[in-house]
Every structure is written in C-alpha cells, then in structure tokens.
Design an enzyme around this catalytic site. Structure first.
Site, PDB file in Angstrom:
ATOM      1  N   GLU A  70      -4.699  -1.411  14.285  1.00 60.59           N
ATOM      2  CA  GLU A  70      -5.260  -0.465  13.307  1.00 60.59           C
ATOM      3  C   GLU A  70      -6.541   0.118  13.872  1.00 60.59           C
ATOM      4  O   GLU A  70      -7.363  -0.591  14.438  1.00 60.59           O
ATOM      5  CB  GLU A  70      -5.633  -1.144  11.974  1.00 60.59           C
ATOM      6  CG  GLU A  70      -4.527  -1.384  11.005  1.00 60.59           C
ATOM      7  CD  GLU A  70      -5.063  -1.912   9.672  1.00 60.59           C
ATOM      8  OE1 GLU A  70      -6.189  -1.536   9.272  1.00 60.59           O
ATOM      9  OE2 GLU A  70      -4.352  -2.689   9.034  1.00 60.59           O
TER      10      GLU A  70
ATOM     11  N   ASN B 186      -1.584 -10.507   8.870  1.00 58.71           N
ATOM     12  CA  ASN B 186      -2.585  -9.463   9.069  1.00 58.71           C
ATOM     13  C   ASN B 186      -3.950  -9.953   8.610  1.00 58.71           C
ATOM     14  O   ASN B 186      -4.126 -10.319   7.448  1.00 58.71           O
ATOM     15  CB  ASN B 186      -2.215  -8.214   8.261  1.00 58.71           C
ATOM     16  CG  ASN B 186      -3.251  -7.118   8.411  1.00 58.71           C
ATOM     17  OD1 ASN B 186      -3.299  -6.446   9.429  1.00 58.71           O
ATOM     18  ND2 ASN B 186      -4.114  -6.954   7.406  1.00 58.71           N
ATOM     19  N   GLU B 187      -4.886  -9.992   9.537  1.00 59.05           N
ATOM     20  CA  GLU B 187      -6.285 -10.267   9.237  1.00 59.05           C
ATOM     21  C   GLU B 187      -6.508 -11.518   8.395  1.00 59.05           C
ATOM     22  O   GLU B 187      -7.042 -11.448   7.277  1.00 59.05           O
ATOM     23  CB  GLU B 187      -6.917  -9.063   8.517  1.00 59.05           C
ATOM     24  CG  GLU B 187      -6.898  -7.782   9.336  1.00 59.05           C
ATOM     25  CD  GLU B 187      -7.497  -6.587   8.617  1.00 59.05           C
ATOM     26  OE1 GLU B 187      -7.890  -5.624   9.293  1.00 59.05           O
ATOM     27  OE2 GLU B 187      -7.588  -6.629   7.356  1.00 59.05           O
TER      28      GLU B 187
ATOM     29  N   ASN C  48      -7.477  -5.008  14.755  1.00 61.07           N
ATOM     30  CA  ASN C  48      -7.784  -3.917  13.830  1.00 61.07           C
ATOM     31  C   ASN C  48      -9.261  -3.588  14.011  1.00 61.07           C
ATOM     32  O   ASN C  48     -10.123  -4.383  13.635  1.00 61.07           O
ATOM     33  CB  ASN C  48      -7.482  -4.318  12.393  1.00 61.07           C
ATOM     34  CG  ASN C  48      -5.999  -4.505  12.147  1.00 61.07           C
ATOM     35  OD1 ASN C  48      -5.168  -4.219  13.015  1.00 61.07           O
ATOM     36  ND2 ASN C  48      -5.657  -4.975  10.964  1.00 61.07           N
TER      37      ASN C  48
ATOM     38  N   LYS D 238      -9.951   7.114  -1.460  1.00 55.53           N
ATOM     39  CA  LYS D 238     -10.325   6.862  -0.068  1.00 55.53           C
ATOM     40  C   LYS D 238      -9.088   7.099   0.799  1.00 55.53           C
ATOM     41  O   LYS D 238      -8.134   6.337   0.769  1.00 55.53           O
ATOM     42  CB  LYS D 238     -10.826   5.429   0.099  1.00 55.53           C
ATOM     43  CG  LYS D 238     -11.425   5.143   1.468  1.00 55.53           C
ATOM     44  CD  LYS D 238     -11.907   3.692   1.552  1.00 55.53           C
ATOM     45  CE  LYS D 238     -12.673   3.440   2.819  1.00 55.53           C
ATOM     46  NZ  LYS D 238     -13.091   2.021   2.948  1.00 55.53           N
TER      47      LYS D 238
ATOM     48  N   SER E  19      -5.426   2.226  -1.109  1.00 53.10           N
ATOM     49  CA  SER E  19      -6.394   1.557  -0.236  1.00 53.10           C
ATOM     50  C   SER E  19      -7.002   0.337  -0.930  1.00 53.10           C
ATOM     51  O   SER E  19      -8.219   0.225  -1.091  1.00 53.10           O
ATOM     52  CB  SER E  19      -7.491   2.540   0.187  1.00 53.10           C
ATOM     53  OG  SER E  19      -8.279   1.988   1.216  1.00 53.10           O
ATOM     54  N   TRP E  20      -6.129  -0.574  -1.336  1.00 52.07           N
ATOM     55  CA  TRP E  20      -6.527  -1.803  -2.026  1.00 52.07           C
ATOM     56  C   TRP E  20      -7.489  -1.483  -3.162  1.00 52.07           C
ATOM     57  O   TRP E  20      -7.256  -0.567  -3.930  1.00 52.07           O
ATOM     58  CB  TRP E  20      -7.086  -2.829  -1.033  1.00 52.07           C
ATOM     59  CG  TRP E  20      -6.096  -3.163   0.043  1.00 52.07           C
ATOM     60  CD1 TRP E  20      -6.183  -2.883   1.375  1.00 52.07           C
ATOM     61  CD2 TRP E  20      -4.806  -3.815  -0.108  1.00 52.07           C
ATOM     62  NE1 TRP E  20      -5.057  -3.302   2.047  1.00 52.07           N
ATOM     63  CE2 TRP E  20      -4.201  -3.894   1.172  1.00 52.07           C
ATOM     64  CE3 TRP E  20      -4.109  -4.342  -1.205  1.00 52.07           C
ATOM     65  CZ2 TRP E  20      -2.952  -4.454   1.374  1.00 52.07           C
ATOM     66  CZ3 TRP E  20      -2.853  -4.910  -0.997  1.00 52.07           C
ATOM     67  CH2 TRP E  20      -2.295  -4.968   0.282  1.00 52.07           C
TER      68      TRP E  20
ATOM     69  N   GLN F 128       0.801  -1.217   0.000  1.00 53.68           N
ATOM     70  CA  GLN F 128       0.000   0.000   0.000  1.00 53.68           C
ATOM     71  C   GLN F 128       0.839   1.274   0.000  1.00 53.68           C
ATOM     72  O   GLN F 128       0.330   2.339  -0.363  1.00 53.68           O
ATOM     73  CB  GLN F 128      -0.946   0.000   1.205  1.00 53.68           C
ATOM     74  CG  GLN F 128      -2.018  -1.076   1.114  1.00 53.68           C
ATOM     75  CD  GLN F 128      -2.966  -1.044   2.285  1.00 53.68           C
ATOM     76  OE1 GLN F 128      -2.775  -1.741   3.262  1.00 53.68           O
ATOM     77  NE2 GLN F 128      -3.997  -0.221   2.203  1.00 53.68           N
TER      78      GLN F 128
ATOM     79  N   HIS G 175       0.888  -9.203   4.802  1.00 54.47           N
ATOM     80  CA  HIS G 175      -0.259  -8.290   4.782  1.00 54.47           C
ATOM     81  C   HIS G 175      -0.827  -8.286   3.355  1.00 54.47           C
ATOM     82  O   HIS G 175      -0.643  -7.329   2.594  1.00 54.47           O
ATOM     83  CB  HIS G 175       0.185  -6.891   5.218  1.00 54.47           C
ATOM     84  CG  HIS G 175      -0.948  -5.964   5.548  1.00 54.47           C
ATOM     85  ND1 HIS G 175      -0.988  -5.224   6.712  1.00 54.47           N
ATOM     86  CD2 HIS G 175      -2.080  -5.643   4.874  1.00 54.47           C
ATOM     87  CE1 HIS G 175      -2.087  -4.482   6.726  1.00 54.47           C
ATOM     88  NE2 HIS G 175      -2.764  -4.728   5.611  1.00 54.47           N
TER      89      HIS G 175
END
Length: 468
Positions: free
Chosen positions: A373, A161-162, A293, A434, A427-428, A16, A117
């Site tokens: 996050e 991550n997530e 997050n 955004k 932002s992906w 990112q 990530h």
C-alpha cells in the site's frame, strides 16, 4: 514459485469495497456490528454497500487491466467464507472469490490475496477476538480452507494486514472495535496472537506443498529519532520493537525480538501470554516475503512527562490534531516542524519509503518486499462532468515511487508496488469523505465509476516502467 516481472497494481480490502454485507450467506463481522450499533461510529457511515465491488468486480478489474495494472491486491472476508468464524463453510462465498480470481487471471492480472484485513467475524469477536488464542486457531483453519479452494490459482498470499496497526487502533487508540483505549496489556497479547495465527497459517501453507509464496503485510514502522533524543539506544529499542520488530523479527527471523521482555516490563505489561511451545511454530512459519504499507515514518524521542496519551485525528479538516502518542516510561512522538502534514495530522514524508526499504535490507538481507500500500488521502470536488483532477496525489505518490526505485537500484529486493486504492471506498472510521481512489466512485449516483487524473498518470507511469 517466483514472480519474474515487476508487479504494478492497486489494492482494496473486503469490508471497504465489497458491500453486500448480508447477501449470499455472509456472516456478520465486527465492523457490521460496530457501524450499525456503536455511538463511536462518529460519521454514522458504514460498509453495507461501500463501492459495491461485490456486484461490479468485472468493471473494476477491467479498469485495472485498461490502466496497465498487472496485479490486484484484495482481501477475503472471513465471514463470507465461514459465517460464524469457525465451522460451516459458505459455498456462495467460495463461489464469489472464485469468480474474482478467475476474472483477474482472464484479464492478465496476478491476484495477491490477504486473508485478514481488520474484518473479524462477529462470533469471533464475541469470544474476545484476538485476545483469545482460540481465534488464532480458527484463523488457521479458515486459512487452510482458502488455500485448498483458491491456492491452485492464487500464487501470492498474505496472512494478516497490519497486525501492529490493527492492534494499535483497536486497543490503544480505541477508534476501531472493540474500542479499548491505551490498554497495552491487551495490545501486546492481541499482537502476539495475530503473529501466532499468521505463523500457523504459513506453516500449513508450506506443509500442504502449495505452489506460491506467502507473507505478511506490515504498516511501515521505520523509527527515526529526533536529534535531541537523550537516551538514543533505549528509545530506539523500545520504539523499534513496538512499531516494527514484533512483526518483522517474528515473521522473517522466526523468533520474538531480543529484549522483548525488557520492553514489555518498561510498558508495565505482564508477559504471561508468551508460550515457549509456540516458538517452534514461529520458526516453521517464517514468511517468504513482507508487504510494506508505506505512508509515514515513526519520529520519536524520550518520554518527557505526563500520562499516556494518544493523538489521533479522524475528523480531518477543521481539526489541528496531529497523529502521535506519548507512552509513559517508554517514548513519545516528536513533531518535526519542517515536515508537511495532511488534513488528518499525519506526516507526508515520501523519503520514508527509501529509508524503510534500506533498513529492511540492512536488517533482513535480501528479503523479498512488495509495497502493498502507498497512497494519499484527500478531499475532492468533481467538475461538472464528474471528473477529478488530483495533482497533489500524483505529486506525492510520484515522490514515493521515485524513492522506491532508488532503493531498488541500490540493491533492495523490492518487486512490486500497489497504489492504495483501486477506487474510492469506505475509509474505516473516516467514512467516505476521505478519498484514496484513482477511480472516482459516485456514491450518490449508483456508484458510477469515473477514472481520475491520477488513474491516467499511473497508467502512463506503468507503461514507462514496464521493463524495470
């Protein structure tokens, strides 16, 4: 290893913000390929340059230090370290992260490093990605390379991550590569292999005798039932395992959730990918802490009728779509008319910070927690000097922080907060419109950095809370 002072910082992820997508020996990752080739890249934007952190890391770290931040959460690009995902190591990749880590330490900033990530090396994607158990083993080998090269200075690690949200977007929503829609068989299999790869890495970290802590980062999955829910216990069980316990029970208790097989059956998923020989790995690979997050809760009710359907909004303004899901014979999202929503259809519900932290304490005791996050995405228009006033971000993040501190006062072992994000970034699938950063990046003017109103607010807040 223990970190005594409360950590106040901000966060980014490699794809990112770094850019330099094909420089210094870096291999392709699945986002490079997706953004260059897929018609599903709806905004036709990519991370080729992104925020150009690769060339401007000193400037960004200086801004963190000047803003009173004492920690920085960032991720390592697997394909920058091992271009093919397995095999040969890229010395230039090692060199880059050594420079970032060393400069953080020079500026009094504690590095908090995430190994994965979202940016899977493309050669790993070609063999099925995390559906393939071999990728969990390749991740384990990559993790050991990072521990051996950076572990003398990095004292806080997270593996993945997530994992739940990564699997969800990639195999249920279908907006992240490899873009499968509502494929719950793949979703659960991928999530299992992510947890297996994480546990293998944690086990090795401990066996190597590393001086530090290692955990996993989870997207807050605290479930809240619509009061009108009829089968309350059953809906909570299904949603809890789907949103939260598959990650947290496995990582913190070292075992798969009780009744997982029942939930998989309800979801019409064959549990063939669960292997008993993995269970000791989960037990030995328990996390030292969990990163949360926190953006929203999971507000659910009974499944009503109709086919499985995902509600997701990557368009932003101009779309009335709300974020949620209906899963046949499981549960569905309920929409609270009294709760604010952002322009991407997601609830803005700061109280979920308090609720999720209290739930962590209730379920997992005195586990160490970092808020890895928390932030607020919005559209922004600079003034004539390029300056951004963002009072909405300040208000919302301030509410989240107040709820975090309330939970801390009530005994939750939360010892750090990372605002997302350090600067504006890619932002992906939402592209660049955004904005989450507390530092503006002028993408049209040589990626110039301009701190926003929220940067100065956060600087002052940290100064005021320095001694908590």
């Amino acid at each position: 290893m223990s970190v005594n002072k409360f950590l106040w910082g901000s966060a980014t992820a490699a794809y990112q913000c770094e850019g330099a997508w094909n420089e210094d020996g870096k291999g392709l990752n699945e986002w490079d390929v997706f953004n260059h080739e897929s018609p599903l890249n709806i905004h036709n934007e990519d991370g080729d340059v992104a925020s150009d952190f690769y060339h401007r890391y000193k400037e960004d770290i200086d801004l963190m230090a000047d803003g009173n931040q004492n920690t920085y959460r960032f991720s390592i690009s697997w394909a920058r370290i091992i271009p093919q995902g397995s095999g040969a190591i890229n010395p230039k990749g090692i060199e880059f992260y050594n420079k970032v880590i060393n400069y953080c330490l020079e500026k009094g900033i504690t590095p908090n490093v995430t190994l994965f990530h979202y940016d899977l090396p493309n050669e790993m994607a070609k063999i099925g990605g995390w559906e393939n158990r071999e990728v969990a083993d390749a991740f384990h080998e990559y993790a050991k390379v990072c521990f051996k090269n950076f572990g003398d200075r990095v004292k806080i690690w997270s593996t993945i991550n997530e994992p739940r949200y990564y699997a969800y977007c990639s195999y249920v929503v279908g907006n992240y590569p490899p873009n499968y829609k509502a494929d719950f068989g793949r979703f659960w299999k991928v999530l299992y292999h992510l947890m297996l790869g994480s546990a293998k890495a944690i086990q090795s970290y401990k066996e190597l005798g590393m001086d530090g802590i290692i955990g996993i980062v989870h997207d807050n999955g605290n479930v809240e039932l619509d009061p009108d829910t009829k089968e309350k216990e059953l809906v909570r069980l299904r949603a809890d395992i789907f949103y939260s316990r598959m990650v947290l029970d496995t990582a913190l208790l070292g075992k798969l959730p009780d009744k997982l097989n029942e939930v998989l059956k309800d979801n019409s998923v064959d549990a063939f990918f669960l292997h008993e020989e993995d269970f000791p790995v989960f037990q030995k690979g328990r996390a030292d802490y969990v990163g949360l997050n926190v953006y929203n809760r999971q507000y659910v009710t009974d499944y009503s009728q109709g086919k499985t359907e995902v509600f997701h909004n990557n368009v932003g303004k101009g779309s009335a779509s709300k974020e949620g899901i209906r899963i046949k014979n499981m549960f569905e999202t309920s929409f609270d008319p009294n709760t604010r929503r952002n322009l991407w259809g997601r609830e803005v519900y700061p109280k979920c910070m308090y609720d999720c932290l209290m739930e962590m304490k209730e379920r997992y005791g005195n586990v160490l927690v970092y808020i890895t996050e928390n932030g607020h995405g919005q559209y922004e228009t600079p003034d004539n000097n390029g300056y951004i006033k963002d009072p909405e971000r300040i208000k919302i993040c301030g509410e989240f922080i107040d709820y975090m501190l309330k939970a801390r006062e009530e005994g939750v072992n939360v010892q750090g907060y990372y605002l997302w994000s350090t600067m504006d970034l890619y932002s992906w699938i939402n592209g660049y419109e955004k904005k989450y950063g507390i530092v503006r990046v002028d993408f049209k003017n040589n990626n110039r950095r301009i701190p926003k109103e929220s940067y100065y607010w956060y600087k002052d807040l940290i100064a005021a809370k320095r001694d908590i």
